[in-house]
Design an enzyme around this catalytic site. Structure first.
Site, PDB file in Angstrom:
ATOM      1  N   HIS A  20       0.821  -1.211   0.000  1.00  0.00           N
ATOM      2  CA  HIS A  20       0.000   0.000   0.000  1.00  0.00           C
ATOM      3  C   HIS A  20       0.858   1.266   0.000  1.00  0.00           C
ATOM      4  O   HIS A  20       0.366   2.341  -0.344  1.00  0.00           O
ATOM      5  CB  HIS A  20      -0.866   0.040   1.263  1.00  0.00           C
TER       6      HIS A  20
HETATM    7  N1  LIG Z   1     -12.870  -9.060   1.396  1.00  0.00           N
HETATM    8  C1  LIG Z   1     -13.922  -8.247   1.203  1.00  0.00           C
HETATM    9  N2  LIG Z   1     -15.043  -8.701   0.632  1.00  0.00           N
HETATM   10  C2  LIG Z   1     -16.099  -7.870   0.432  1.00  0.00           C
HETATM   11  N3  LIG Z   1     -16.084  -6.566   0.772  1.00  0.00           N
HETATM   12  C3  LIG Z   1     -14.987  -6.077   1.350  1.00  0.00           C
HETATM   13  C4  LIG Z   1     -13.842  -6.862   1.594  1.00  0.00           C
HETATM   14  N4  LIG Z   1     -12.892  -6.074   2.152  1.00  0.00           N
HETATM   15  C5  LIG Z   1     -13.425  -4.846   2.242  1.00  0.00           C
HETATM   16  N5  LIG Z   1     -14.677  -4.847   1.762  1.00  0.00           N
HETATM   17  C6  LIG Z   1     -15.597  -3.696   1.656  1.00  0.00           C
HETATM   18  O1  LIG Z   1     -14.816  -2.558   1.328  1.00  0.00           O
HETATM   19  C7  LIG Z   1     -15.122  -1.506   2.233  1.00  0.00           C
HETATM   20  C8  LIG Z   1     -13.898  -0.651   2.474  1.00  0.00           C
HETATM   21  O2  LIG Z   1     -13.537  -0.018   1.269  1.00  0.00           O
HETATM   22  P1  LIG Z   1     -12.333   1.038   1.216  1.00  0.00           P
HETATM   23  O3  LIG Z   1     -12.337   1.890   2.418  1.00  0.00           O
HETATM   24  O4  LIG Z   1     -12.460   1.747  -0.096  1.00  0.00           O
HETATM   25  O5  LIG Z   1     -11.058   0.099   1.165  1.00  0.00           O
HETATM   26  P2  LIG Z   1      -9.816  -0.017   2.177  1.00  0.00           P
HETATM   27  O6  LIG Z   1     -10.241  -0.877   3.314  1.00  0.00           O
HETATM   28  O7  LIG Z   1      -8.753  -0.672   1.359  1.00  0.00           O
HETATM   29  O8  LIG Z   1      -9.442   1.381   2.611  1.00  0.00           O
HETATM   30  C9  LIG Z   1     -15.610  -2.204   3.468  1.00  0.00           C
HETATM   31  O9  LIG Z   1     -16.488  -1.364   4.188  1.00  0.00           O
HETATM   32  C10 LIG Z   1     -16.315  -3.443   2.936  1.00  0.00           C
HETATM   33  O10 LIG Z   1     -17.669  -3.191   2.618  1.00  0.00           O
END
Ligand SMILES: Nc1ncnc2c1ncn2[C@@H]1O[C@H](COP(=O)(O)OP(=O)(O)O)[C@@H](O)[C@H]1O
Ligand SMILES: Nc1ncnc2c1ncn2[C@@H]1O[C@H](COP(=O)(O)OP(=O)(O)O)[C@@H](O)[C@H]1O
Ligand SMILES: [Mg+2]
Ligand SMILES: [Mg+2]
Ligand SMILES: [Mg+2]
Ligand SMILES: [Mg+2]
Lengths: 195, 124, 124, 195
Positions: free
Chosen positions: B12
């Site tokens: 990241h």
């Molecule tokens: N393995 C997964 N399967 C399905 N949805 C997921 C998964 N990991 C994260 N999410 C979804 O992604 C959202 C977070 O997105 P975002 O904040 O854009 O990404 P990051 O966690 O990389 O910062 C979570 O609230 C959840 O709904």
């Protein structure tokens, strides 16, 4: 009701507006149980979708879905990027076969599940996508039903994504991806995608 | 002489992606090591496009890929689906796993033996 | 408000030491995170002196320390012996372990519960 | 024979020269089973020792040992830094009690074992330090005995340090830290530390 390019264009326009309005709120939801960027991620992604769609002239449905997918994959930056991106990629793959929302969303849901390895009840966007598909299989879909699904993530223990590090402590918080998915489906209804 | 297998580091954080190969190069001068870090805007996150580039830049045809958090794995998988190269993704500790693989690739250890040594480092 | 516990990142590579805290800060705005990377000449290696500085710069009095390879642990232990702060060293995956600790410290989870969640990440 | 400041000064001067001469060789030994820097590390360390000792005026034995330790700890950069550094720190701590080489080296060896968690047979510098202490407990110490100990690391499987990642594949290679320790004890004999 069949999905058309016109509906998708309207859908994306409305979703773009909702994400713009709720950007700060989505990031705020992502703060206690994540890294606080979900609103910014979705905004960057939807800006990319808008810019890419604006460049197309008379695209077919497949091209439209594929364009949305690629913009989300390349612009979002967080987990939501490959997840929403995969959802739209799957719809692009299948939209020659069917344009029924329930079928396309069902393929999209399978893509999300495969991409992230999560399932129903893991406190993710799946907890909105899965009920939406279930409901559409039987009847129409209302804004209330979508919100109920998103609100239901509050009581769940996160099993996937950043929130899962908090385990039981994630209970009491809405899942940000579930809420952005709520906006996505609300926009779909407003765009005239249902009935 | 470049080894048959290459290593790809996905993080990241741009600095982490740049830095991990420096640790590995010390023990694996003949292994091609490439990396992808951060979003397209170099913010914290990952980019399937950058990962694809890291696959292409790698001199080897078969790659061992290592990542930090779960969301980078999703972009890694997307990149794998779009790439022509064979890429094996390992759910192991990023730095420690990649270091182990680099040491063993340099010593021409067979992939299956490397994978066996990586197994206890699986934490994802 | 700064949390009672701080985090210290020790890596052989200056870039990795700078980068890992960026990943952690995203989820732990209130945790003091400091780092030590490379030798005194900023080459690949570690420095007990730099590690001591990282302890001192940290705003917290009790620290959770994470390192990459075994030799950094030795310099970490030397630094602990020379420092007044209480420092707990964890033999876990550097990035993944430190990320877990950062998330949980931000949520005010008790140290013993954090350590329990770190246990499966022990790979050294 | 008791260790004196004069012997230690001479010892470090001779060890500095041997490390200078063998710098490339030590790094070469570190290449197949390590990161190829042991010669450079030791050279940087011994340059630091030389510079620091040169700055002292009429130091006592404790100060001399402590100065050597701090220079090694701050200059070597690799695993050898805290290990050799700890060895000299332990000798600094105990040299008021005893100046007998066997006793001081025995304390140093315990320090190395504690610092690195390795033991006899793990293919490290300990496989020179431990036999040296054993031999001194019974009799004098010869250059041949030291070399035999260092050469013995060739047949061992590495259990600690970077070489341990190679496991069985480390067999057939000398341990670089064992060879630098060989030079250390050879220098000690040449400095008149034995009999
Ligand atoms: N393995 C997964 N399967 C399905 N949805 C997921 C998964 N990991 C994260 N999410 C979804 O992604 C959202 C977070 O997105 P975002 O904040 O854009 O990404 P990051 O966690 O990389 O910062 C979570 O609230 C959840 O709904
Ligand atoms: N845990 C340990 N215990 C004892 N000696 C060790 C240990 N780890 C490494 N060594 C010694 O250190 C030597 C390597 O030193 P050096 O090359 O300076 O460090 P690095 O491996 O950090 O590059 C090895 O040859 C071995 O003799
Ligand atoms: Mg987020
Ligand atoms: Mg993020
Ligand atoms: Mg070395
Ligand atoms: Mg080194």
């Amino acid at each position: 009701m069949m999905i058309t390019v016109e509906i998708v264009d309207k859908w994306m326009e409305l979703f773009y507006l909702k994400v713009s309005e709720q950007k700060a709120y989505l990031s705020e939801l992502d703060t206690p149980i994540g890294d606080g960027d979900h609103g910014n991620n979705m905004m960057r992604g939807m800006q990319g979708v808008k810019d890419s769609l604006d460049k197309l002239t008379k695209p077919d449905l497949k091209t439209t879905f594929k364009t949305i997918a690629m913009a989300l994959i390349s612009k979002v930056g967080g987990a939501a990027g490959p997840l929403y991106g995969t959802a739209f990629l799957e719809m692009a793959k299948k939209c020659d076969e069917t344009q029924a929302p329930v079928e396309l969303f069902s393929y999209a849901l399978e893509g999300i599940k495969k991409r992230g390895g999560a399932t129903v009840g893991d406190k993710t966007m799946i907890d909105v996508w899965a009920p939406v598909v279930d409901i559409l299989e039987k009847s129409s879909l209302s804004v209330e039903q979508i919100r109920e699904a998103a609100n239901g993530t509050k009581d769940l223990v996160a099993k996937k994504g950043r929130a899962s590090y908090l385990g039981e402590r994630s209970v009491g918080h809405l899942d940000p991806g579930a809420v952005s998915s709520q906006y996505l489906f609300e926009s779909f209804i407003e765009a005239g995608g249902i009935k | 002489m470049t080894k048959k297998f290459g290593i790809v580091i996905v993080s990241h954080v741009p600095e982490v992606a740049v830095g991990v190969p420096k640790l590995l190069e010390q023990v694996a001068a003949d292994v091609s090591i490439t990396f992808a870090g951060g979003t397209d805007e170099n913010e914290i996150g990952t980019s399937a496009g950058k990962i694809m580039d890291a696959f292409e830049r790698n001199e080897a045809q078969e790659l061992l890929a290592f990542y930090d958090l779960g969301s980078s794995k999703m972009n890694l998988e997307l990149a794998v689906e779009m790439s022509d190269k064979k890429v094996n993704i390992y759910d192991v500790a990023l730095i420690e796993g990649a270091y182990t693989a680099a040491t063993l690739l340099e010593a021409d250890v067979a992939l299956k033996d490397i994978e066996q040594q990586l197994a206890p480092l699986k934490i994802k």
